[in-house]
Structures are given as structure tokens and as C-alpha cells.
Design an enzyme around this catalytic site. Structure first.
Site: not given
Ligand code: CP3
Length: 336
Positions: A25, A29, A38, A149
């Protein structure tokens, strides 16, 4: 490609005396420049479906920090979305699905054209590749994690419901896992064709399976791994599961360790180890962070199979200046 340290480490032959780095990640944010982009999009999927925005968000952390890999800015939930389930990200709640197995036991996924609906990921992959000098990581959720999910329609809060469902409906569960597994093979295959240099599989919810992990999660991840051309490394992030518990049941040999694992238990094996820094530690004082960076460099810069990373994703509360201080310190040594 100018910088191959990361791929060399995945191949266990990074003989330069450095520590390749990327962060789970690394975009998101905690970066003000991410929040600025965003804010223009009410909907997360609308934002990531623009390949130029996706490229911009992928490049943001590379501009700030000395990183040895990029990861395509997208999400693990793209496949269920492409199969017709509407998904919203609601502040404080995470993902919320319009439909789920809990609410609708007959939930039907729409497989027709799902891969074309994911074209935006492949387009972004190509675009990013044309602009970076480090390797690009493509990724997917594991079949089990996507199923979790789809089952709950959100991040799970209790694990009993799904564990009793898989016991009472094993055939149905395996049928869905099989479909997801085939889709993931096509999805990562298309990312590789578009330029991804390696693939990371996120099994973020495999840990809730306990003794059923091999049957419902690892078996499908192994199938996906076997479907890959041997030249493309695959990294498994088995969150909540100790690698030592399943190492003999897989051919995968690159792992992203969770925060509570011990690097030294694996580093002298024929494995690539990535992780397991706790992102909470980025809140430490600068002098402590510098000491930790020095210690990590000292311990691992001679290892051909080590990649610095966090053991769980960077969270929005982290100050990017602290990340910068830490990574710059590692880099000072890297270039010596
Ligand atoms: O640089 C990076 O790694 C960005 C790419 C990325 C995102 N999600 C962007 C994102 C990656 C590799 C992920 C993986 C992801 N997404 C996982 C696996 C990693 C882990 O932590 O186990 C999972 C379980 C998700 C599912 C997911 N997507 C959730 C639970 C959420 C909500 C909140 C959060 O940030 O965890 C997301 C949304 C999401 N995906 C955001 C981002 C930057 C935030 C969205 C926003 O800006 O509102």
C-alpha cells in the site's frame, strides 16, 4: 529497466550489496497528493478505471521515496466488480457490496465479458510500464479472499458464519472458488502480457480458515502458481498464516511475511523473504528509525534473497516524512 535489484532478489540472486525496497500500500490515503486526486472522485472504481489516473497514483510514491518496485494502482476487488457486483467504499466501513451470499444465497456472478471489463487494469499496466525504470508488480486477491468478500459483502467481523457455511456447503464453495481461480489465472495472465514483471497474491483472509487453509485457500493458490510461466515470479502474502505451517505444501518460494513472523527463520532457506516491518513502527522517533534502518541494512545487505517491506499495509495515519527518512537512510547505505 535501470534497476533490477528487486527482480534479482525474487530470483535469489541479488548479489549487489543493497536492500531492495517496496511497501505494501505504498500509494494511498497517507499521501496528501493521493487525497487530492481522490477528492475529485465520489467513487473509487470510477477513479481507478481511468488509466491515466491509475498511472499517476502508481507513480506518486516513486516520486517521493527511493523504491525498487512499482505496484499497479488498483484493488483486489476488481474481479467481483467486473462480475457485476456493485461495490462502494464507505468511510470508516471499508468495502460494501450491493449483494452477497449472506443476503442472497443464490448470488449469481456474471462471467460474460468480465475480462474485457478489466481492460482498464491492463491498459494502465502498459501505460505505467512505459514510464518506469523499476519492475512493475501486478496483483490479485486469492480465490478464498475474494470469496470472503463475496460471502459477507464487506470485510468480515466474525469468522463463524463462513466457517460453518463451508462445512455445510462444501461443493458450492469449491464451485465458486474454482470459477474465481480460473478468472484470476486469466487476470494475472493479462497483466503479465501487458508488462507486469511479477505477481503478488494477497490471501488477506486465509488466516480465518485454521486447519482448512490447505483445502480452501492454498490448493487454489498453488493452481494459479502452476499456471504461470516459470519466468514470472509469484509472491504470496498469506496474512494470518505462518509460512512454516504450509511451506511443505507449496512450490511457491517468495513470501511476504506478516508482522508477527521472524525473517531469520527463513532467510537462509532457498526462499525470497519480503516483509515483515510493522508499519506502526513508522511512528517512532527519527533517531530510533535511523537505528532500525542501520540494523536492517547491517543484517541483510549481503543476502541475495531479501526485500525490505512492511508486514501489513501502510495505514492513513502514517507520516510520509517518516517513511522518507527511513528509506533514505537505507538508500544511503545501498549506494555505498
Ligand atoms: O500502492 C498500493 O499498494 C495500492 C494498490 C492497492 C490498493 N488496495 C488500493 C486501495 C492494493 C495492493 C490493495 C490491496 C487490497 N485491497 C487488499 C490486500 C492487502 C491487505 O491489506 O490485506 C485488500 C484486503 C483490499 C480490499 C480493500 N480495498 C479494502 C479493505 C479497502 C478499504 C480501506 C483500505 O484502504 O484498506 C479498499 C480500498 C482501497 N484500495 C483504497 C486504496 C488506496 C482506499 C480507498 C479510498 O481512498 O477511499
Amino acid at each position: 529497466m535501470k534497476n533490477n535489484n528487486f527482480l534479482n532478489a525474487l530470483n535469489k540472486n541479488n548479489d549487489a550489496l543493497n536492500v531492495p525496497v517496496w511497501l505494501l500500500r505504498q500509494a494511498g490515503r497517507y499521501l496528501p497528493e493521493y487525497r487530492e486526486v481522490r477528492a475529485k472522485y465520489p467513487d473509487f472504481f470510477e477513479m481507478i478505471k481511468s488509466s491515466s489516473v491509475c498511472k499517476e497514483l502508481t507513480l506518486q510514491p516513486l516520486r517521493r521515496f527511493p523504491l525498487d518496485a512499482a505496484i499497479t494502482f488498483t484493488d483486489i476487488l476488481t474481479i467481483p466488480e467486473a462480475m457485476g457486483v456493485e461495490i462502494k467504499f464507505i468511510k470508516g466501513q471499508g468495502p460494501v457490496f450491493a449483494d452477497s451470499v449472506i443476503n442472497n444465497p443464490k448470488l449469481k456472478l456474471n462471467y460474460s465479458n468480465y475480462l474485457e471489463k478489466l481492460d482498464y487494469v491492463f491498459e494502465a499496466t502498459e501505460l505505467i510500464k512505459s514510464e518506469i525504470e523499476v519492475p512493475l508488480i501486478g496483483f490479485s486477491g486469492s480465490p478464498w479472499t475474494l470469496f470472503v468478500y463475496l460471502f459477507y459483502g464487506r470485510s468480515p467481523r466474525n469468522y463463524e458464519l463462513i466457517n460453518s457455511y463451508i462445512k455445510s456447503e462444501p461443493e458450492n464453495t469449491h464451485a465458486i472458488l474454482e470459477v474465481l481461480s480460473n478468472a484470476i489465472k486469466e487476470y494475472i495472465g493479462a497483466q503479465i502480457k501487458s508488462g507486469a514483471d511479477c505477481i503478488q497474491i494477497f490471501d488477506s483472509w486465509g488466516g480465518i480458515l485454521g486447519d482448512n487453509f490447505n483445502e480452501f485457500s492454498l490448493k487454489y493458490i498453488n493452481d494459479i502458481s502452476k499456471s504461470l510461466d516459470g519466468d514470472i515470479p509469484l509472491i504470496l502474502y498469506a496474512k494470518g498464516n505462518k509460512v512454516s505451517n504450509f511451506l511443505t505444501n507449496t512450490d511457491i518460494n517468495c513470501f511476504n511475511l506478516d508482522c508477527d513472523e521472524d525473517i531469520d527463520a527463513y532467510i537462509d532457506m532457498s526462499l525470497t523473504i519480503q516483509g515483515n516491518f510493522d508499519p506502526v513502527d513508522f511512528h517512532k522517533d527519527n533517531s530510533e528509525l535511523i537505528d532500525i534502518a542501520d540494523l536492517i541494512f547491517e543484517k541483510y545487505h549481503t543476502k541475495p534473497n531479501y526485500i525490505f517491506n512492511v508486514g501489513s499495509g501502510i495505514t492513513p495515519d502514517i507520516n510520509p516524512d517518516k517513511v522518507s527518512l527511513f528509506l533514505e537512510r537505507l538508500r544511503i547505505f545501498n549506494s555505498k
